[in-house]
Motif scaffolding. Structure first.
Motif, PDB file in Angstrom:
ATOM      1  N   SER A 161       0.830  -1.205   0.000  1.00  0.00           N
ATOM      2  CA  SER A 161       0.000   0.000   0.000  1.00  0.00           C
ATOM      3  C   SER A 161       0.862   1.251   0.000  1.00  0.00           C
ATOM      4  O   SER A 161       0.593   2.218  -0.732  1.00  0.00           O
ATOM      5  N   ALA A 162       1.913   1.240   0.806  1.00  0.00           N
ATOM      6  CA  ALA A 162       2.827   2.383   0.844  1.00  0.00           C
ATOM      7  C   ALA A 162       3.519   2.562  -0.499  1.00  0.00           C
ATOM      8  O   ALA A 162       3.668   3.685  -1.008  1.00  0.00           O
ATOM      9  N   ALA A 163       3.947   1.454  -1.104  1.00  0.00           N
ATOM     10  CA  ALA A 163       4.637   1.532  -2.391  1.00  0.00           C
ATOM     11  C   ALA A 163       3.724   2.061  -3.488  1.00  0.00           C
ATOM     12  O   ALA A 163       4.153   2.833  -4.357  1.00  0.00           O
ATOM     13  N   HIS A 164       2.456   1.664  -3.454  1.00  0.00           N
ATOM     14  CA  HIS A 164       1.509   2.094  -4.485  1.00  0.00           C
ATOM     15  C   HIS A 164       0.771   3.371  -4.117  1.00  0.00           C
ATOM     16  O   HIS A 164       0.045   3.916  -4.948  1.00  0.00           O
ATOM     17  N   ASP A 165       0.943   3.827  -2.868  1.00  0.00           N
ATOM     18  CA  ASP A 165       0.188   4.971  -2.362  1.00  0.00           C
ATOM     19  C   ASP A 165      -1.302   4.767  -2.607  1.00  0.00           C
ATOM     20  O   ASP A 165      -2.022   5.658  -3.066  1.00  0.00           O
ATOM     21  N   ALA A 166      -1.761   3.556  -2.289  1.00  0.00           N
ATOM     22  CA  ALA A 166      -3.162   3.204  -2.518  1.00  0.00           C
ATOM     23  C   ALA A 166      -3.550   2.074  -1.580  1.00  0.00           C
ATOM     24  O   ALA A 166      -2.769   1.153  -1.333  1.00  0.00           O
ATOM     25  N   VAL A 167      -4.777   2.154  -1.050  1.00  0.00           N
ATOM     26  CA  VAL A 167      -5.314   1.105  -0.188  1.00  0.00           C
ATOM     27  C   VAL A 167      -6.670   0.686  -0.748  1.00  0.00           C
ATOM     28  O   VAL A 167      -7.596   1.489  -0.769  1.00  0.00           O
ATOM     29  N   PRO A 168      -6.809  -0.533  -1.249  1.00  0.00           N
ATOM     30  CA  PRO A 168      -5.785  -1.569  -1.338  1.00  0.00           C
ATOM     31  C   PRO A 168      -4.759  -1.262  -2.421  1.00  0.00           C
ATOM     32  O   PRO A 168      -4.993  -0.406  -3.281  1.00  0.00           O
ATOM     33  N   PRO A 169      -3.628  -1.963  -2.421  1.00  0.00           N
ATOM     34  CA  PRO A 169      -2.647  -1.771  -3.484  1.00  0.00           C
ATOM     35  C   PRO A 169      -3.202  -2.242  -4.829  1.00  0.00           C
ATOM     36  O   PRO A 169      -4.176  -2.994  -4.892  1.00  0.00           O
ATOM     37  N   ARG A 170      -2.562  -1.796  -5.893  1.00  0.00           N
ATOM     38  CA  ARG A 170      -2.939  -2.257  -7.227  1.00  0.00           C
ATOM     39  C   ARG A 170      -2.503  -3.704  -7.432  1.00  0.00           C
ATOM     40  O   ARG A 170      -1.644  -4.204  -6.721  1.00  0.00           O
ATOM     41  N   GLU A 171      -3.098  -4.358  -8.410  1.00  0.00           N
ATOM     42  CA  GLU A 171      -2.733  -5.746  -8.693  1.00  0.00           C
ATOM     43  C   GLU A 171      -1.301  -5.830  -9.216  1.00  0.00           C
ATOM     44  O   GLU A 171      -0.835  -4.949  -9.933  1.00  0.00           O
ATOM     45  N   LEU A 172      -0.632  -6.912  -8.865  1.00  0.00           N
ATOM     46  CA  LEU A 172       0.723  -7.181  -9.354  1.00  0.00           C
ATOM     47  C   LEU A 172       0.589  -8.108 -10.560  1.00  0.00           C
ATOM     48  O   LEU A 172       0.827  -9.314 -10.493  1.00  0.00           O
ATOM     49  N   ASP A 173       0.188  -7.517 -11.667  1.00  0.00           N
ATOM     50  CA  ASP A 173      -0.161  -8.317 -12.839  1.00  0.00           C
ATOM     51  C   ASP A 173       0.856  -8.245 -13.970  1.00  0.00           C
ATOM     52  O   ASP A 173       0.632  -8.800 -15.042  1.00  0.00           O
ATOM     53  N   ASP A 174       1.972  -7.546 -13.744  1.00  0.00           N
ATOM     54  CA  ASP A 174       3.011  -7.493 -14.776  1.00  0.00           C
ATOM     55  C   ASP A 174       4.377  -7.580 -14.099  1.00  0.00           C
ATOM     56  O   ASP A 174       5.015  -6.573 -13.786  1.00  0.00           O
ATOM     57  N   VAL A 175       4.805  -8.802 -13.853  1.00  0.00           N
ATOM     58  CA  VAL A 175       6.048  -9.067 -13.129  1.00  0.00           C
ATOM     59  C   VAL A 175       7.153  -9.359 -14.141  1.00  0.00           C
ATOM     60  O   VAL A 175       6.983 -10.204 -15.032  1.00  0.00           O
ATOM     61  N   ARG A 176       8.276  -8.673 -14.021  1.00  0.00           N
ATOM     62  CA  ARG A 176       9.386  -8.850 -14.957  1.00  0.00           C
ATOM     63  C   ARG A 176      10.638  -9.321 -14.221  1.00  0.00           C
ATOM     64  O   ARG A 176      11.043  -8.713 -13.223  1.00  0.00           O
ATOM     65  N   VAL A 177      11.234 -10.383 -14.723  1.00  0.00           N
ATOM     66  CA  VAL A 177      12.504 -10.885 -14.212  1.00  0.00           C
ATOM     67  C   VAL A 177      13.592 -10.542 -15.221  1.00  0.00           C
ATOM     68  O   VAL A 177      13.482 -10.904 -16.402  1.00  0.00           O
ATOM     69  N   ALA A 178      14.618  -9.841 -14.776  1.00  0.00           N
ATOM     70  CA  ALA A 178      15.766  -9.521 -15.627  1.00  0.00           C
ATOM     71  C   ALA A 178      16.962 -10.314 -15.119  1.00  0.00           C
ATOM     72  O   ALA A 178      17.439 -10.087 -14.006  1.00  0.00           O
ATOM     73  N   VAL A 179      17.433 -11.249 -15.916  1.00  0.00           N
ATOM     74  CA  VAL A 179      18.574 -12.082 -15.540  1.00  0.00           C
ATOM     75  C   VAL A 179      19.841 -11.473 -16.131  1.00  0.00           C
ATOM     76  O   VAL A 179      19.967 -11.357 -17.354  1.00  0.00           O
ATOM     77  N   PHE A 180      20.765 -11.077 -15.275  1.00  0.00           N
ATOM     78  CA  PHE A 180      22.016 -10.461 -15.704  1.00  0.00           C
ATOM     79  C   PHE A 180      23.095 -11.535 -15.752  1.00  0.00           C
ATOM     80  O   PHE A 180      23.407 -12.166 -14.733  1.00  0.00           O
ATOM     81  N   ALA A 181      23.684 -11.728 -16.929  1.00  0.00           N
ATOM     82  CA  ALA A 181      24.617 -12.831 -17.136  1.00  0.00           C
ATOM     83  C   ALA A 181      26.027 -12.326 -17.420  1.00  0.00           C
ATOM     84  O   ALA A 181      26.213 -11.309 -18.095  1.00  0.00           O
ATOM     85  N   GLY A 182      26.997 -13.066 -16.910  1.00  0.00           N
ATOM     86  CA  GLY A 182      28.388 -12.726 -17.169  1.00  0.00           C
ATOM     87  C   GLY A 182      29.322 -13.794 -16.642  1.00  0.00           C
ATOM     88  O   GLY A 182      28.978 -14.540 -15.723  1.00  0.00           O
TER      89      GLY A 182
END
Length: 338
Positions: free
Chosen positions: A39-60
């Motif tokens: 809620s704090a992160a979204h500045d909204a109660v309830p928070p918004r849906e977490l419907d677009d999750v992105r994983v970035a894999v950094f390789a080296g």
């Protein structure tokens, strides 16, 4: 760079609302804490849906692999990048279960033939062996850090509302241990684990390598970019930039294991206050992660005994965060009972 903290007012509103739901006070434990955090992160109660999750894999690739610190050869890094692209790696399989998208970025893989979209942010081929030389050339840490920021921006601009950093690179846990030890003033023995599953002889080689790296570096590690240059890697620097930019843009980030924990210590030094936008997805079996999270004041959401990396542990925390949001969004209040 400016970090705007999450909304304290929304957090307080969420806590009040949680206390008024149809349950005993505090009976949903950590879910309530996470619901208020979102809620704090979204500045909204309830928070918004977490419907677009992105994983970035950094390789080296890491030069320290020449000191036999891993159970696997350096060539596995490039091979695993191709497995990510095929969608059959651990994190890609697990990410599909929660509807998350996985992308892999080659920052320093010592191989040819990878697709252009993977190599678009490439800084160099491999890194120096940190027990004998710097990991990066002057200026490369800053370039890789900026690449990580651009990657975060691209994902957020495309709609991401939750970011997860992943990692792929044989020798990663040795590099992470060195970064954490240098930042926190700890001896190698306290931060080095078994990584990919090395035996006691292998762990002893890792301890010796990190000890030599720390002795060679001295007080250069006080500066975060010098620390990355001497002891890190291009993928560690890019991960740090990714974490910072998530905080700058006000998008929650779920840290994965030991590698993102080490990068988070760097990122917090570069951008004080950024840690307010991060959660620790899970507890790694590597001791350096425990030291990093304690210094950052973060408590892991899950403890499943995972040590794969790739972002795989953080992905498992996504359903918990969605459940925390649902508590605020869907539970009845005590007032509804009268």
């Amino acid at each position: 760079m400016k970090i705007t903290p999450p909304s304290a007012a929304a957090r307080e509103e969420a806590l009040v609302r949680l206390d008024g739901l149809v349950k005993p006070l505090g009976s949903l434990g950590r879910l309530e804490e996470l619901a208020a955090w979102l809620s704090a992160a979204h500045d909204a109660v309830p928070p918004r849906e977490l419907d677009d999750v992105r994983v970035a894999v950094f390789a080296g690739d890491h030069g320290i692999t020449a000191s036999a610190v891993s159970a696997y050869p350096r060539e596995i890094t490039a091979a695993m990048v191709r497995v990510f692209l095929a969608g059959t790696s651990g994190v890609t399989v697990l990410a599909r279960q929660v509807g998350a998208t996985v992308k892999v970025f080659d920052l320093a893989v010592d191989a040819d033939g990878l697709p252009d979209e993977v190599t678009a942010y490439k800084i160099r081929r491999g890194s120096g062996s940190i027990d004998r030389e710097d990991a990066l050339a002057p200026g490369e840490a800053s370039r890789a850090f900026d690449a990580g920021r651009r990657i975060a921006d691209a994902e957020i601009d495309d709609g991401a509302n939750l970011l997860i950093p992943g990692d792929m690179g044989i020798g990663n846990t040795t590099v992470a241990a060195a970064l954490v030890a240098a930042r926190l003033g700890l001896p190698a023995e306290e931060v080095v684990g078994t990584g990919t599953g090395v035996d006691e002889e292998g762990r002893a080689r890792k301890v010796a390598a990190v000890t030599a790296a720390l002795a060679r570096t001295g007080d250069r590690a006080d500066d975060p970019f010098e620390r990355l240059t001497a002891l890190g890697s291009a993928c560690a620097a890019a991960t740090a930039g990714f974490l910072v930019q998530g905080a700058v843009r006000g998008v929650p980030v779920v840290l994965d294991g030991v590698f993102s924990g080490a990068a988070a210590l760097v990122a917090q030094d570069v951008a004080p206050g950024a840690v307010a936008w991060w959660l620790a997805g899970h507890r790694s079996t590597e001791p350096s992660q425990a030291h990093a999270l304690k210094a950052l004041g973060l408590e892991p959401i899950l403890d499943l005994g995972l040590r794969l990396g790739e972002g795989s542990g953080a992905v498992q925390a996504v359903p918990v965060l969605r459940a925390a949001r649902a508590v605020l969004a869907e539970m009845s209040s005590l007032a509804d009972l009268t």
